[in-house]
Design a protein around this motif. Structure first.
Motif, short mmCIF file in Angstrom:
data_model
loop_
_atom_site.label_atom_id
_atom_site.label_comp_id
_atom_site.label_asym_id
_atom_site.label_seq_id
_atom_site.Cartn_x
_atom_site.Cartn_y
_atom_site.Cartn_z
N GLY A 289 39.26 49.90 5.16
CA GLY A 289 40.45 49.91 5.99
C GLY A 289 40.16 50.32 7.43
N LEU A 290 41.00 51.21 7.95
CA LEU A 290 40.87 51.65 9.34
C LEU A 290 39.61 52.49 9.56
CD1 LEU A 290 44.54 52.51 10.36
CD2 LEU A 290 43.23 50.42 10.78
N ALA A 291 38.99 52.96 8.48
CA ALA A 291 37.74 53.71 8.62
C ALA A 291 36.60 52.82 9.09
CB ALA A 291 37.38 54.38 7.30
N GLN A 292 36.80 51.50 8.99
CA GLN A 292 35.78 50.56 9.47
C GLN A 292 35.92 50.28 10.97
OE1 GLN A 292 36.13 47.02 7.12
NE2 GLN A 292 35.38 47.97 5.25
N ARG A 293 36.95 50.82 11.59
CA ARG A 293 37.20 50.54 13.00
C ARG A 293 36.61 51.62 13.89
NH1 ARG A 293 41.41 46.70 12.70
NH2 ARG A 293 41.05 46.28 14.92
N TRP A 294 36.39 51.25 15.15
CA TRP A 294 35.76 52.14 16.12
C TRP A 294 36.56 53.41 16.31
CZ3 TRP A 294 36.92 54.10 21.06
CH2 TRP A 294 35.83 54.61 21.79
N GLN A 295 35.84 54.53 16.43
CA GLN A 295 36.48 55.82 16.66
C GLN A 295 35.76 56.54 17.79
OE1 GLN A 295 36.80 58.01 12.89
NE2 GLN A 295 36.61 56.04 11.84
N PRO A 296 36.49 57.15 18.73
CA PRO A 296 35.84 57.89 19.81
C PRO A 296 35.15 59.13 19.28
CG PRO A 296 38.21 58.25 19.87
CD PRO A 296 37.96 57.19 18.83
N LEU A 297 34.07 59.50 19.93
CA LEU A 297 33.33 60.71 19.58
C LEU A 297 33.46 61.74 20.70
CD1 LEU A 297 30.03 59.03 18.34
CD2 LEU A 297 31.79 60.04 16.89
N ARG A 298 33.25 62.99 20.34
CA ARG A 298 33.17 64.01 21.36
C ARG A 298 31.77 63.98 21.94
NH1 ARG A 298 33.26 70.48 20.34
NH2 ARG A 298 31.13 69.95 19.71
N THR B 119 39.32 58.43 9.91
CA THR B 119 38.43 58.75 8.79
C THR B 119 39.07 58.25 7.51
OG1 THR B 119 39.48 60.92 8.62
CG2 THR B 119 37.45 60.76 9.90
N ASN B 120 38.25 58.06 6.50
CA ASN B 120 38.74 57.47 5.26
C ASN B 120 39.76 58.39 4.58
OD1 ASN B 120 38.99 56.25 2.67
ND2 ASN B 120 37.03 55.26 3.00
N VAL B 121 40.99 57.93 4.51
CA VAL B 121 42.06 58.75 3.92
C VAL B 121 42.01 58.77 2.40
CG1 VAL B 121 43.61 58.38 5.86
CG2 VAL B 121 43.64 56.76 3.97
N GLN B 122 41.14 57.95 1.83
CA GLN B 122 41.04 57.91 0.37
C GLN B 122 40.31 59.12 -0.19
OE1 GLN B 122 42.60 55.46 -1.19
NE2 GLN B 122 43.19 54.53 0.76
N GLY B 123 39.65 59.88 0.66
CA GLY B 123 38.92 61.05 0.19
C GLY B 123 37.50 60.77 -0.22
N ASP B 124 37.13 59.49 -0.32
CA ASP B 124 35.77 59.13 -0.69
C ASP B 124 34.97 58.92 0.60
OD1 ASP B 124 33.40 58.13 -1.59
OD2 ASP B 124 34.26 56.46 -2.72
N LYS B 125 34.14 59.91 0.94
CA LYS B 125 33.43 59.86 2.22
C LYS B 125 32.39 58.77 2.30
CE LYS B 125 30.28 63.56 0.71
NZ LYS B 125 29.85 64.96 0.98
N TYR B 126 32.02 58.18 1.17
CA TYR B 126 31.01 57.12 1.18
C TYR B 126 31.63 55.72 1.19
CZ TYR B 126 28.28 61.12 -0.41
OH TYR B 126 27.71 62.37 -0.53
#
Length: 294
Positions: free
Chosen positions: A91-100, A80-87
């Motif tokens: 960076g790595l927030a653009q990469r694939w992340q597994p979901l539950r 998740t975006n570590v910059q704190g700006d959820k919008y």
């Protein structure tokens, strides 16, 4: 060798269809036992460290082997975006992340996704021609892209035609059957056994290579899915499709509760399946089917 014996048998039988059928059956059996095609269908290999040559790569699996498991060492690195700006998806927030993902309905059991067969776009050989490298997406504003997904789903909620299209195109077997029926109904199709076999074989090859092309692009660009981006908005309220096809209106929900059913919206593939978003297999498959039909 065996093939010389088979050829002699076919000649002796004067190329009788019964003998040809035996040959085809033997070839199918041979292919079914071949695990060197890159798919790792029996899970006989996995990714790990090879002590003999001091390298990382595909190594034999000793036990509890998982069919079609990865042999290339793909690992999700998205966060998740570590910059704190959820919008601001950077960076790595653009990469694939597994979901539950819920395992079954109403039983309280969940699984954490892993990518399905990330190796096949690199280890499996195409059947028709060398794969053309897919181009990177042109968009950079993931917030705007995700908003367009929310809007497309909102429009779908009250549109029965869209819902029917979604259900139809999300069923690959149904799409395949429709294409076959359309082609075999054409005046120029003579309905011979040869033409019918060529058609089915052609569709098999197209589907195979479309899958490889899509999966190679997915892993190469490793892009975040719309569901992940939308959920990052937390308590923001969004007006969108509520997930129930029986409902005729959109629904206001919190972004963190967004759940995209497996749908295809005019080639926008929005899914909770455990593979990447870009490129969409279904869009490539249907495009190649259209070229085959031509």
């Amino acid at each position: 060798g065996n093939y010389d014996d088979i050829n002699a048998m076919i000649v002796a039988e004067n190329y009788h269809p019964f003998a040809i059928g035996h040959l085809v059956a033997l070839e199918v059996e041979s292919l079914s036992k071949n695990n060197n095609d890159g798919w790792n269908r029996d899970g006989s290999h996995t990714y790990g460290y090879n002590e003999e040559d001091d390298t990382w790569g595909a190594i034999p699996c000793s036990t509890n082997c998982a069919p079609f498991s990865d042999t290339t060492g793909y690992k999700p690195i998205g966060t998740t975006n570590v910059q704190g700006d959820k919008y601001n998806v950077t960076g790595l927030a653009q990469r694939w992340q597994p979901l539950r993902e819920q395992k079954g309905v109403g039983i309280g059991s969940y699984v954490h996704q892993v990518h399905i067969t990330p190796h096949i776009g690199f280890t499996v050989k195409p059947k028709l021609r060398p794969l053309i490298e897919t181009e990177a997406p042109t968009y950079t504003d993931y917030h705007e892209e995700a908003l367009s997904v929310v809007e497309q789903l909102r429009l779908t909620a009250g549109n029965e035609t869209r819902k029917a299209m979604v259900e139809f195109y999300d069923n690959k077997g149904q799409v395949r059957s429709s294409v076959i029926h359309s082609i075999t109904s054409l005046d120029g199709f003579d309905g011979s056994l040869e033409d019918t076999l060529l058609l089915h074989h052609g569709i098999d090859l197209v589907e195979h290579d479309a899958l490889l092309s899509a999966w190679r692009g997915k892993v190469k660009y490793d892009l975040v899915r719309p569901t992940t981006v939308i959920r990052q908005w937390g308590n923001d309220e969004i007006d969108t499709f509520g997930g129930d096809f029986s409902e005729t209106e959109s629904k206001v929900i919190k972004a963190k509760d967004f759940e995209a059913v497996s749908v295809v919206l005019l080639y926008i593939y929005i899914t909770t399946h455990s593979y990447l978003s870009f490129y969409a297999h279904m869009s490539i498959f249907t495009y190649k089917l259209s070229r085959l039909s031509e």
